[in-house]
Design a protein around this motif. Structure first.
Motif, PDB file in Angstrom:
ATOM      1  N   VAL A  75      22.404  46.069 136.870  1.00 14.92           N
ATOM      2  CA  VAL A  75      22.384  44.935 136.593  1.00 14.92           C
ATOM      3  C   VAL A  75      23.101  44.125 137.836  1.00 14.92           C
ATOM      4  O   VAL A  75      22.720  43.046 138.139  1.00 14.92           O
ATOM      5  N   ILE A  76      24.359  44.509 137.917  1.00 16.28           N
ATOM      6  CA  ILE A  76      25.171  43.837 139.064  1.00 16.28           C
ATOM      7  C   ILE A  76      24.541  43.910 140.372  1.00 16.28           C
ATOM      8  O   ILE A  76      24.699  42.858 141.100  1.00 16.28           O
ATOM      9  N   LYS A  77      23.969  45.134 140.901  1.00 17.03           N
ATOM     10  CA  LYS A  77      23.322  45.060 142.071  1.00 17.03           C
ATOM     11  C   LYS A  77      22.111  44.304 142.066  1.00 17.03           C
ATOM     12  O   LYS A  77      22.037  43.684 143.211  1.00 17.03           O
ATOM     13  N   GLU A  78      21.554  44.048 140.866  1.00 17.55           N
ATOM     14  CA  GLU A  78      20.327  43.453 141.087  1.00 17.55           C
ATOM     15  C   GLU A  78      20.701  41.706 141.214  1.00 17.55           C
ATOM     16  O   GLU A  78      20.146  41.011 141.825  1.00 17.55           O
ATOM     17  N   TYR A  79      21.713  41.330 140.446  1.00 16.56           N
ATOM     18  CA  TYR A  79      22.270  40.133 140.661  1.00 16.56           C
ATOM     19  C   TYR A  79      22.844  39.747 142.061  1.00 16.56           C
ATOM     20  O   TYR A  79      22.356  38.687 142.591  1.00 16.56           O
ATOM     21  N   LYS A  80      23.377  40.842 142.821  1.00 16.53           N
ATOM     22  CA  LYS A  80      23.846  40.573 144.108  1.00 16.53           C
ATOM     23  C   LYS A  80      22.678  40.337 145.055  1.00 16.53           C
ATOM     24  O   LYS A  80      22.679  39.650 145.959  1.00 16.53           O
ATOM     25  N   ARG A  81      21.668  41.190 144.852  1.00 16.51           N
ATOM     26  CA  ARG A  81      20.580  41.183 145.559  1.00 16.51           C
ATOM     27  C   ARG A  81      19.828  39.921 145.385  1.00 16.51           C
ATOM     28  O   ARG A  81      19.311  39.329 146.463  1.00 16.51           O
ATOM     29  N   GLN A  82      19.736  39.232 144.313  1.00 18.35           N
ATOM     30  CA  GLN A  82      19.027  38.006 144.082  1.00 18.35           C
ATOM     31  C   GLN A  82      19.871  36.838 144.730  1.00 18.35           C
ATOM     32  O   GLN A  82      19.540  35.942 145.245  1.00 18.35           O
ATOM     33  N   ASP A  83      21.241  36.950 144.639  1.00 19.42           N
ATOM     34  CA  ASP A  83      22.208  36.045 145.076  1.00 19.42           C
ATOM     35  C   ASP A  83      21.863  36.338 146.864  1.00 19.42           C
ATOM     36  O   ASP A  83      22.087  35.108 147.469  1.00 19.42           O
ATOM     37  N   ASP A  84      21.928  37.456 147.352  1.00 23.61           N
ATOM     38  CA  ASP A  84      21.720  37.373 148.826  1.00 23.61           C
ATOM     39  C   ASP A  84      20.408  36.736 149.113  1.00 23.61           C
ATOM     40  O   ASP A  84      20.363  36.286 150.246  1.00 23.61           O
TER      41      ASP A  84
END
Length: 558
Positions: A75-84
């Motif tokens: 979930v955290i990785k997905e959020y970071k990817r979306q933020d990037d």
């Protein structure tokens, strides 16, 4: 005696309380052994969460925690990817807004790309206030040529880049780094790069840091001014030589084109390559200062105008052409295609290691060849093919190429010949090496030009940089190498260039010693000899390639 009668009496007592049964722990089986613990062990602790048939074990709890951590990491990785992604999209939108603002809100001179202004008369982009207001009223600012471009069109040498073209002081309107920043966004955009290289100054104009500007975008390499090469030059040899040089630089080059903006040779092939590779993207013309970008765009529009009405209309307002480094001061948008995508002329990348960065503005035209190159040999051969007695060999002599280059022949063969390829205006002179220093001090600015005039020689730095060359050679039927002077031309070194009888002693000698003197910023390149002239067909060697290497190499066109 009377019999005794026994009677039993029952009384009903009302039951008002509910009977509560308390189950024992042994009533429910558990997963653990049902055997009672040994007497010596302490009694098991009471379960604070209660007991039940599905109570988890420690292993199950551990596995559940690991699954939770893994799920949280996803979930955290997905959020970071979306933020990037959002951040990249935001930056991309900001760049587009900046370019759109520059293109729409700031009117620029169509000749040089400088923003139009009415405050400073001596600065680039100046337009008479009355003319500016009139054109603005009629929405014709895109048709305005600034005062500097008008003077350039009349032959005036007006520099606008501080520190280049002999312009070290005064009002530095634009710096070379500012010009570079104007095209630095290309490495982040998806565009098609058309990179120009001058064949007369191939190494000096190649742009060694092209990846910093182009990024990973595809490149169409255009070699300009091939019409200046000596007569009877085999273009098959030249094309192969260029491709071999490009492959060593490991760039994303799609194709190589040998062209001439003056005679329009090869321009049709470039247009075809651009149309095939453009795919709706913008096309940017990139190259060093004075490589011929504006002349190339003019030839491009002239050739396209026969079939493309948009290109025909764009011919009327095409970029300015001049010998001054820094003629173009900003990206110039040109509507040259019927479909999507625009054509952009960009400011030339100024390189400090070229001769144009050290000479005065009035000497800049002398660095640009105006006609076909003619080889100049030293020693000078006579009419019958033999050399004169005074020029029999180079040992102990020095050669001056104008006031810009000095070559000392320290150790060469008796038959060694140096062949100069460069502008005709710059003369070559040979004097004894022990008199070379006095000769240069006396004749610089007079017979050794550029620099031209004693006034310019007062601030002339002189030939401060010295490079010692040890040139090895293994064959007798061609040049050993070329010595390329950045921004000027090249010198072909031929160990056995003079006609004469074979000498077994000379065959054993495999090294020449030369000393090259140039102004301090100018760079010297030692490269494989460029195959020019009719004799090149006999000594040039094509590189043997496998089928896989042949397919991976860019194709060249002429």
């Amino acid at each position: 005696m009377a019999p005794v009668s026994h009677s039993l009496s029952f009384s009903l007592i009302p039951f008002s309380k509910t009977l509560t049964l308390k189950p024992s722990l042994s009533a429910f089986p558990c997963r653990a052994s049902s055997a009672p613990p040994p007497p010596s062990s302490p009694p098991p602790a009471a379960d604070s969460e209660g007991t039940g048939p599905a109570a988890p074990t420690r292993g199950q709890v551990f596995l559940e925690r690991q699954r939770s951590k893994a799920a949280a990491a996803v979930v955290i990785k997905e959020y970071k990817r979306q933020d990037d992604y959002i951040e990249r999209k935001k930056k991309r939108r900001e760049r587009k807004l900046v370019r759109a603002k520059v293109a729409t809100n700031v009117a620029c001179c169509y000749g040089c790309g400088a923003p139009l202004q009415v405050e400073e008369r001596d600065a680039p982009g100046f337009v008479d206030p009355e003319t500016y207001e009139l054109k603005k009223r009629h929405r014709q600012l895109k048709t305005v040529l600034c005062g500097r471009c008008r003077l350039l069109s009349q032959g005036h040498m007006i520099t606008a880049v501080g520190g280049h073209g002999g312009y070290p002081g005064g009002k530095q309107f634009v710096s070379a780094e500012e010009l570079r920043q104007k095209i630095s966004h290309l490495r982040h955009d998806k565009v098609l790069i058309v990179k120009l290289v001058d064949i007369v100054d191939f190494n000096g104009s190649f742009l060694s840091r092209i990846r910093d500007l182009a990024g990973g975008n595809p490149i169409i390499l255009v070699v300009t001014k091939v019409d200046l090469l000596p007569r009877d030059t085999d273009m098959n040899c030249v094309g192969d030589w260029v491709v071999q040089s490009v492959v060593r630089k490991k760039l994303n080059v799609l194709s190589v084109h040998l062209t001439s903006s003056k005679s329009l040779v090869g321009i049709t092939g470039v247009i075809s390559a651009i149309q095939n590779e453009k795919k709706g993207r913008d096309v940017y013309i990139l190259g060093s200062a004075n490589v011929g970008k504006s002349a190339f765009i003019s030839a491009l529009l002239q050739t396209m105008a026969t079939k493309d009405p948009v290109a025909a209309a764009a011919q009327k307002y095409k970029p300015m052409q001049s010998a001054v480094p820094g003629t173009t001061l900003g990206p110039i948008q040109i509507d040259a295609f019927l479909g999507a995508g625009k054509l952009y002329d960009t400011p030339g990348v100024h390189l400090h290691h070229r001769q144009a960065a050290v000479v005065q503005a009035n000497d800049l035209p002398s660095l640009a060849p105006q006609s076909r190159l003619r080889p100049r040999y030293f020693p000078i051969p006579s009419v019958n093919g033999q050399t004169s007695a005074s020029n029999c060999e180079l040992n102990g002599n020095s050669l001056f190429w104008g006031g810009l280059v000095r070559i000392d022949a320290i150790k060469v063969l008796t038959r060694t010949r140096l062949t100069f390829y460069g502008p005709r205006r710059i003369q070559t002179t040979m004097v004894p090496s022990n008199k070379a220093d006095d000769f240069y001090q006396r004749e610089v600015g007079l017979t050794l030009t550029p620099p031209t005039g004693k006034d310019n020689t007062e601030t002339w730095p002189g030939l401060e940089a010295v490079k010692q060359l040890q040139i090895k050679f293994t064959k007798k039927n061609g040049p050993a190498c070329d010595i390329a002077i950045s921004g000027l031309g090249w010198i072909s070194v031929e160990p056995f260039g003079l006609p004469g009888e074979d000498n077994d002693d000379e065959e054993e000698v495999g090294e020449l010693h030369l000393s090259i003197h140039v102004p301090k910023p100018v760079e010297i390149f030692v490269r494989r000899p460029l195959p020019v002239g009719k004799a090149a067909e006999s000594w040039y060697e094509y590189e043997e390639l496998s089928e896989k290497e042949e397919e991976s190499r860019p194709k060249w066109f002429y």
